[in-house]
Write an enzyme that holds these catalytic residues in place. Sequence first.
Site, short mmCIF file in Angstrom:
data_model
loop_
_atom_site.label_atom_id
_atom_site.label_comp_id
_atom_site.label_asym_id
_atom_site.label_seq_id
_atom_site.Cartn_x
_atom_site.Cartn_y
_atom_site.Cartn_z
N SER A 10 0.82 -1.21 0.00
CA SER A 10 0.00 0.00 0.00
C SER A 10 0.85 1.26 0.00
O SER A 10 0.34 2.36 -0.21
CB SER A 10 -0.91 0.03 1.23
OG SER A 10 -0.13 0.03 2.42
N HIS B 193 -3.12 -3.61 -5.64
CA HIS B 193 -3.41 -3.18 -4.27
C HIS B 193 -4.89 -3.40 -3.97
O HIS B 193 -5.75 -2.62 -4.39
CB HIS B 193 -3.03 -1.70 -4.07
CG HIS B 193 -3.28 -1.22 -2.68
ND1 HIS B 193 -3.68 0.06 -2.38
CD2 HIS B 193 -3.20 -1.86 -1.48
CE1 HIS B 193 -3.84 0.18 -1.08
NE2 HIS B 193 -3.55 -0.98 -0.52
N GLU C 291 -6.37 -1.24 -6.98
CA GLU C 291 -5.50 -0.31 -7.70
C GLU C 291 -4.47 -1.13 -8.47
O GLU C 291 -3.72 -1.90 -7.87
CB GLU C 291 -4.80 0.64 -6.73
CG GLU C 291 -5.76 1.62 -6.07
CD GLU C 291 -5.08 2.49 -5.02
OE1 GLU C 291 -5.48 3.67 -4.91
OE2 GLU C 291 -4.17 2.01 -4.32
N ASN D 135 -4.43 5.97 -0.84
CA ASN D 135 -3.60 6.35 0.31
C ASN D 135 -2.88 7.68 0.10
O ASN D 135 -2.59 8.38 1.07
CB ASN D 135 -2.60 5.25 0.63
CG ASN D 135 -3.26 4.10 1.37
OD1 ASN D 135 -4.31 4.26 1.97
ND2 ASN D 135 -2.65 2.93 1.33
#
Length: 313
Positions: free
Chosen positions: A148, A169, A181, A219
């Site tokens: 991540s 991800h 992702e 993130n």
Amino acid sequence: MAFATRHFVRAASSAAATAAAKKLVVKHVTVIGGGLMGAGIAQVAAASGHTVVLVDQSEEILKKSTKGIEESLKRVTKKKFADKPEAGAEFIEKTLKNITTSTDAGAVVHSTDLVIEAIVENLEVKNELFKRLDKFAPERTIFASNTSSLQITQMANSTTRQDRFGGLHFFNPVPMMKLVEVIKTPMTSQKTFESLMDFSKAVGKSPVSCKDTPGFIVNRLLVPYMMEAVRLFERGDASKEDIDVAMKLGAGYPMGPFELLDYVGLDTSKYIIDGWHSLEPNNPLFAPSPLLNKLVEEKKLGKKTGEGFYKYK
């Protein structure tokens, strides 16, 4: 003219078919890491008809992982097959049959199409794993990391298959969260990228594409937002309780930033922000927080330790 048009269409269709044929259709998946993320990825892959080998360091961990997958599948079937218990039981049995386990990663990647790594968030450990598996996996095999926060490119460089390396991800809990992702490094081939996108769709997810940038999409936006909330509290501009209420009622977020920090784990958040700060020390969004550092030092890591920004029973 009509003949020329038909000829062009046939030629274009043939070219498209040839291009599609070059993509690797993922059927066999090896997941390295039997924790929550690895087990979740193994579950959704197996549930969608893929053959899966779940790998971890001990049989004890793998038994716990398998039990967790079975419990998760039972929760899924309660909703998915509410009126058809027999179909639900068949779905669980079929999914579990698609999963085998192993403690020897090198021995099981010899026939796999895709290796997904979901181990500890440590670049050195990940690089060592990929470097070792690179020697055993077939040339066609695609490698992917579920990281991540770490740079995919650095992991790819530990192998000889930089063009067959990308990021996948997933989000926790994997069976429930629809997003994946798909990370493309400057070296990832278009064929590999398309294979990863197709696999993500095949396991029932909605993939989005992103370059290999810190935090990818979610993130990269979420962590600075949480850190800015901490800074707001540190300055005494508002209480953590009011900040949480404001973001839930004013922005429609299901959790406030402090609730989310405690849920994610303060140590995890600190690890991410420290890593980004080392890459871009002059970026104010990546500045460390004295309060966050203090709480982590005191082992107040959030819900998992019973106390973080809030106390939990």
